[in-house]
Design a protein around this motif. Structure first.
Motif, mmCIF file in Angstrom:
data_model
loop_
_atom_site.group_PDB
_atom_site.id
_atom_site.type_symbol
_atom_site.label_atom_id
_atom_site.label_comp_id
_atom_site.label_asym_id
_atom_site.label_seq_id
_atom_site.Cartn_x
_atom_site.Cartn_y
_atom_site.Cartn_z
ATOM 1 N N PRO A 1 0.842 -1.200 0.000
ATOM 2 C CA PRO A 1 0.000 0.000 0.000
ATOM 3 C C PRO A 1 0.877 1.250 0.000
ATOM 4 O O PRO A 1 1.966 1.272 0.585
ATOM 5 C CB PRO A 1 -0.782 -0.112 1.317
ATOM 6 C CG PRO A 1 -0.632 -1.522 1.767
ATOM 7 C CD PRO A 1 0.669 -2.001 1.221
ATOM 8 N N ARG A 2 0.421 2.304 -0.668
ATOM 9 C CA ARG A 2 1.091 3.584 -0.565
ATOM 10 C C ARG A 2 0.839 4.170 0.817
ATOM 11 O O ARG A 2 -0.149 3.854 1.481
ATOM 12 C CB ARG A 2 0.584 4.547 -1.637
ATOM 13 C CG ARG A 2 0.856 4.121 -3.055
ATOM 14 C CD ARG A 2 0.628 5.300 -4.007
ATOM 15 N NE ARG A 2 -0.635 5.949 -3.746
ATOM 16 C CZ ARG A 2 -1.801 5.603 -4.306
ATOM 17 N NH1 ARG A 2 -1.834 4.588 -5.147
ATOM 18 N NH2 ARG A 2 -2.909 6.260 -4.028
ATOM 19 N N LEU A 3 1.705 5.046 1.237
ATOM 20 C CA LEU A 3 1.522 5.663 2.544
ATOM 21 C C LEU A 3 0.224 6.456 2.610
ATOM 22 O O LEU A 3 -0.434 6.503 3.654
ATOM 23 C CB LEU A 3 2.717 6.564 2.873
ATOM 24 C CG LEU A 3 4.068 5.853 3.033
ATOM 25 C CD1 LEU A 3 5.151 6.844 3.432
ATOM 26 C CD2 LEU A 3 3.984 4.726 4.046
ATOM 27 N N ASP A 4 -0.169 7.086 1.512
ATOM 28 C CA ASP A 4 -1.445 7.799 1.481
ATOM 29 C C ASP A 4 -2.625 6.854 1.697
ATOM 30 O O ASP A 4 -3.670 7.264 2.207
ATOM 31 C CB ASP A 4 -1.620 8.529 0.147
ATOM 32 C CG ASP A 4 -0.713 9.745 0.038
ATOM 33 O OD1 ASP A 4 -0.322 10.275 1.086
ATOM 34 O OD2 ASP A 4 -0.400 10.146 -1.091
ATOM 35 N N GLU A 5 -2.475 5.590 1.283
ATOM 36 C CA GLU A 5 -3.550 4.626 1.452
ATOM 37 C C GLU A 5 -3.648 4.111 2.880
ATOM 38 O O GLU A 5 -4.643 3.488 3.257
ATOM 39 C CB GLU A 5 -3.356 3.444 0.497
ATOM 40 C CG GLU A 5 -3.476 3.805 -0.968
ATOM 41 C CD GLU A 5 -3.222 2.624 -1.871
ATOM 42 O OE1 GLU A 5 -4.019 2.412 -2.804
ATOM 43 O OE2 GLU A 5 -2.236 1.901 -1.654
ATOM 44 N N LEU A 6 -2.610 4.355 3.679
ATOM 45 C CA LEU A 6 -2.585 3.902 5.067
ATOM 46 C C LEU A 6 -2.936 5.009 6.049
ATOM 47 O O LEU A 6 -3.476 4.753 7.127
ATOM 48 C CB LEU A 6 -1.201 3.344 5.410
ATOM 49 C CG LEU A 6 -0.752 2.115 4.611
ATOM 50 C CD1 LEU A 6 0.718 1.823 4.887
ATOM 51 C CD2 LEU A 6 -1.602 0.900 4.953
ATOM 52 N N SER A 7 -2.617 6.238 5.697
ATOM 53 C CA SER A 7 -2.829 7.361 6.606
ATOM 54 C C SER A 7 -4.315 7.681 6.742
ATOM 55 O O SER A 7 -5.068 7.666 5.768
ATOM 56 C CB SER A 7 -2.079 8.591 6.104
ATOM 57 O OG SER A 7 -2.397 9.728 6.885
ATOM 58 N N PRO B 1 -9.595 2.455 0.973
ATOM 59 C CA PRO B 1 -9.203 1.210 0.298
ATOM 60 C C PRO B 1 -9.401 0.015 1.225
ATOM 61 O O PRO B 1 -9.173 0.106 2.435
ATOM 62 C CB PRO B 1 -7.720 1.431 -0.019
ATOM 63 C CG PRO B 1 -7.255 2.379 1.048
ATOM 64 C CD PRO B 1 -8.424 3.252 1.402
ATOM 65 N N TYR B 2 -9.812 -1.115 0.640
ATOM 66 C CA TYR B 2 -10.029 -2.343 1.403
ATOM 67 C C TYR B 2 -9.479 -3.531 0.611
ATOM 68 O O TYR B 2 -9.427 -3.510 -0.622
ATOM 69 C CB TYR B 2 -11.522 -2.578 1.663
ATOM 70 C CG TYR B 2 -12.171 -1.574 2.578
ATOM 71 C CD1 TYR B 2 -12.188 -1.762 3.949
ATOM 72 C CD2 TYR B 2 -12.782 -0.433 2.055
ATOM 73 C CE1 TYR B 2 -12.801 -0.841 4.796
ATOM 74 C CE2 TYR B 2 -13.399 0.500 2.885
ATOM 75 C CZ TYR B 2 -13.399 0.291 4.257
ATOM 76 O OH TYR B 2 -13.994 1.215 5.085
ATOM 77 N N ARG C 1 -3.690 -4.611 3.845
ATOM 78 C CA ARG C 1 -2.623 -5.577 3.612
ATOM 79 C C ARG C 1 -2.096 -5.445 2.181
ATOM 80 O O ARG C 1 -2.826 -5.026 1.277
ATOM 81 C CB ARG C 1 -3.126 -7.006 3.839
ATOM 82 C CG ARG C 1 -3.621 -7.266 5.252
ATOM 83 C CD ARG C 1 -3.995 -8.734 5.431
ATOM 84 N NE ARG C 1 -5.040 -9.159 4.511
ATOM 85 C CZ ARG C 1 -6.346 -9.004 4.723
ATOM 86 N NH1 ARG C 1 -6.775 -8.402 5.827
ATOM 87 N NH2 ARG C 1 -7.227 -9.437 3.832
ATOM 88 N N PRO C 2 -0.843 -5.823 1.931
ATOM 89 C CA PRO C 2 -0.316 -5.764 0.562
ATOM 90 C C PRO C 2 -0.925 -6.839 -0.324
ATOM 91 O O PRO C 2 -1.367 -7.891 0.153
ATOM 92 C CB PRO C 2 1.188 -5.987 0.750
ATOM 93 C CG PRO C 2 1.309 -6.746 2.031
ATOM 94 C CD PRO C 2 0.182 -6.265 2.902
ATOM 95 N N VAL D 1 -6.885 -5.081 -3.713
ATOM 96 C CA VAL D 1 -7.284 -3.825 -3.084
ATOM 97 C C VAL D 1 -8.134 -2.993 -4.040
ATOM 98 O O VAL D 1 -7.757 -2.788 -5.200
ATOM 99 C CB VAL D 1 -6.050 -3.016 -2.635
ATOM 100 C CG1 VAL D 1 -6.472 -1.642 -2.102
ATOM 101 C CG2 VAL D 1 -5.270 -3.777 -1.566
ATOM 102 N N GLU D 2 -9.269 -2.518 -3.541
ATOM 103 C CA GLU D 2 -10.092 -1.536 -4.241
ATOM 104 C C GLU D 2 -10.628 -0.546 -3.215
ATOM 105 O O GLU D 2 -10.733 -0.854 -2.026
ATOM 106 C CB GLU D 2 -11.276 -2.203 -4.948
ATOM 107 C CG GLU D 2 -10.918 -2.967 -6.192
ATOM 108 C CD GLU D 2 -12.152 -3.499 -6.896
ATOM 109 O OE1 GLU D 2 -12.167 -3.503 -8.126
ATOM 110 O OE2 GLU D 2 -13.109 -3.925 -6.202
#
Length: 701
Positions: free
Chosen positions: A461-467, A541-542, A491-492, A526-527
């Motif tokens: 995941p990109r950091l933006d997708e985690l923050s 994202p999930y 999760r990746p 992931v979508e």
């Protein structure tokens, strides 16, 4: 996964068995081999754009070059030159971007944007690689490697002065590059000053329903303008002696932006009947921003007996700040103001040590790579301040053995180990993979090349997708216009990738025609999807389940003069992707979101006399659909982008170039519908895109 591995192994080994029955003469590649010959000799599928082809794209910056690459949908650039590239019908980071073979941490938008703002003339070439390998991994199905100019073969000064117009507004670029050498030392000193102007406009039709009856209906008209002033200084210094080399590449990037946006809303007094349309308020946005980026890359190479040892160390520090004032005016004229400040700091350090060595019929490569990226976001919403800290650590080791089974057959075995640590607001998570890969290159007959590869990959995941930092929806808050946040529990993705390619090279270097089949199996796919969280709709994202992507690609590059047809060169690329997602949440099988039917690009150029060369490039993006039963339906209309160019040679080394882009005014129009319980929403948007015209004087002194 096991089925795809078995199919891939059978294809590769089947090709190997056939190859052992026929031994053909060795093909030798000289140092002066052109892009076509290099593509032919590559173990995996590779398409190369040389300097002349890059120039004919009519792009002023590296980012604009990327947006015109065949088979890739680069989307629109953000305010700082970053892009989210797509390929093969896959939405999320399906293209890996390398800068002289270097990966940027978490697809760092700042690092990529800094190179993206460099003038296109600084590119030596662009390599488009498909398939998995130990060297590049298999997280992305397509890899784009930007190879920058490093050494100077002669001393000269090149000047590029460009001016153009977009929707009646003037933009420009000026670049001066000094190249020189003195014995073992050479240098390239480019200085670029850009003034960009972009205009935007869109119309929206927004409707809401309860129990099947329309209870709200409004229309928005948006107009905006964006300007960017940039200074880019990126010298490259190189020392070379007896096959050994050392280079220093510092980069200074300064960008100042201004953005103006206005939205006017009209609403129906009786939405059920669709009557009584009247003004219903407005919003005016004023944004100012600045970006500062400092980067230093050191690279060395030492010649060894039968091989070479190379290393790289790169450091980057980036800062970005934006201040926005929003004025909301109600239908009765009441003014409400809101202020927002966003600040981002990034620090990245990455390095690599690599050994390449030939041992008989084997060519071994092994490398150790490491990277660290730290990011801090600060957000101030009308006095309420929040901080979000994220980070990433990468450790990668890989080994690859390329060996000749016979003069026409090459087998490549690889093993890649990746270990990552993701830090999100105090919580650390580790992920890793051991990814084998196998590739075969076989020449069954003269001018025919068969390639096949299979390998595993991990996409972080990109950091933006985690923050969890929010990006609030401004116009409305519905499932179709939701707030955006990341998901710290994401999760990746883990994937297995399989490719089969057959290429035919025409006699007398008249061109190449290639056909490719690909398949990709992904777990923890992931979508993004929307859910109601409290009183607001939020898009995150999930991990939705397992997914398959497959399809076919056809590409060709033909020298029509050598084929005896007409003067000129024709090139084209067609991708026909398909997908399937096994949605665990809904317990059903469906297509992936935003699935295109196909993507086609076509280009033609030819000389007119001794002084003029002209041509065109067409990109057609077919209809894109999303269908989530009981939740969401979307359709984006197809669009066609047409660009023209012409070059007039004023004198040797001095050209006048004209480019006309987006002549068909390819607007982006989408119709989306969503439902939840007894409620339903519909949103129809159309973003207006305008043509641009540019005149460039370029040459050497």
């Amino acid at each position: 996964m096991n089925k795809l591995w078995m199919a891939g192994l059978l294809a590769v080994l089947g090709g190997q068995a056939a190859a052992e029955e026929q031994v053909l003469s060795t093909v030798t590649v000289t140092a002066g081999a052109d892009a076509l010959e290099e593509r032919r000799q590559a173990v995996t599928q590779k398409v190369i754009l040389n300097q002349a082809e890059i120039a004919n794209l009519g792009a002023t910056t590296v980012s604009e070059v990327i947006s015109k690459l065949p088979g890739i949908d680069a989307g629109s650039q953000d305010a700082h030159g970053g892009q989210s590239m797509r390929a093969r019908g896959m939405v999320r980071d399906s293209v890996q971007l390398l800068i002289d073979g270097e990966r940027v941490g978490s697809n760092s938008r700042m690092a990529a944007a800094s190179v993206g703002r460099l003038p296109s003339g600084e590119l030596e070439r662009v390599e488009i690689l498909r398939g998995s390998s130990a060297e590049f991994g298999g997280g992305a199905s397509v890899t784009v490697n930007l190879v920058m100019k490093k050494t100077a073969k002669k001393s000269d000064t090149t000047v590029k002065l460009a001016t153009g117009t977009r929707d009646g507004r003037v933009f420009g670029q000026s670049t001066v590059t000094r190249r020189g050498n003195a014995g073992e030392f050479s240098w390239v000193l480019p200085l670029t000053i850009n003034h960009h102007v972009m205009v935007s406009g869109s119309d929206s039709d927004r409707q809401a329903f309860t129990g099947g009856a329309r209870n709200a209906w409004s229309r928005d008209e948006n107009d905006g303008r964006f300007t960017m002033n940039e200074l880019v200084f990126s010298p490259r210094l190189n020392w070379r002696r007896d096959g050994d080399s050392f280079s220093i590449w510092p980069t200074l990037f300064r960008g100042d932006t201004r953005r103006w946006g206005n939205m006017d809303r009209s609403s129906y007094a009786d939405p059920l009947a669709g009557t009584g349309l009247a003004a219903d308020g407005s919003r005016a946005d004023r944004e100012s921003g600045k970006t500062r980026l400092y980067r230093l890359r050191l690279e060395g190479e030492r010649k060894l007996d039968g091989g070479k040892l190379s290393s790289r160390l790169a450091w980057m520090k980036g800062q970005r700040d934006t201040d926005t004032r929003r004025d909301y005016r109600s239908a009765s004229g009441v003014l409400t103001q809101a202020d927002e400040n966003l600040a981002r700091d990034e620090d990245e350090l990455n390095g690599m040590v690599r050994l390449d060595r030939g041992l008989g019929s084997h060519f071994l490569s092994l490398a150790l790579e490491g990277a660290r990226l730290e990011r801090e976001d600060r957000q101030d919403l009308s006095g309420a301040t929040s901080r979000y800290q994220t980070g990433e650590r990468q450790t990668i080791a890989w080994v690859q053995d390329e060996f000749a089974l016979d003069p026409r057959t090459t087998l490549t075995l690889g093993l890649r180990g990746e270990q990552f640590r993701l830090d999100v607001e105090g919580d650390s998570r580790r992920h890793g993979i051991v990814a084998p890969s196998l590739a075969l290159r076989w020449e069954p007959a003269e001018r025919w090349v068969f390639r096949s590869s299979i390998g595993r990959g991990l996409k972080l995941p990109r950091l933006d997708e985690l923050s969890n930092r929010p990006v609030l929806s401004l116009s409305a808050n519905t499932p179709l216009e939701a707030d955006q946040r990341g998901n710290p529990d994401l999760r990746p993705e883990r994937s297995t990738n399989f490719e089969v390619v057959l290429e035919h090279y025409l006699p007398a270097d008249a061109g190449v025609v290639g056909f490719n089949l690909y398949a990709r199996q992904t777990s923890d796919f992931v979508e993004r999807r929307v859910a109601l969280e409290g009183a607001r709709w939020v898009d995150r994202p999930y991990n939705e389940g397992d997914a398959e992507h497959w399809g076919a690609e056809l590409d060709a590059k033909l020298n029509l003069a050598k084929l005896g047809v007409v003067p000129g060169t024709l090139k084209g690329h067609l991708t026909v992707p398909r997908s399937r997602v096994h949605d665990e949440r809904l317990d059903l099988t469906r297509e992936a979101r935003e699935s295109p039917r196909y993507q086609l690009s076509l280009g033609y150029e030819r000389p007119f006399g001794e002084r003029v060369t002209a041509g065109f490039d067409v990109q057609h993006f077919a209809e894109v659909k999303t269908s989530i039963p009981g939740e969401r339906q979307e359709r984006t209309e197809d669009r066609t982008v047409l660009d023209l160019f012409a070059v007039y040679r004023l004198q040797p080394g001095l050209n006048l170039r004209f480019n006309a882009n987006n002549l068909l005014r390819a607007d982006t129009c989408k119709l989306a519908r969503a439902s939840a319980a007894a409620d339903a929403w519909q949103l129809e948007t159309c973003s207006r895109n305008v043509p641009s015209y540019m005149l460039t004087l370029e040459g050497s002194l």
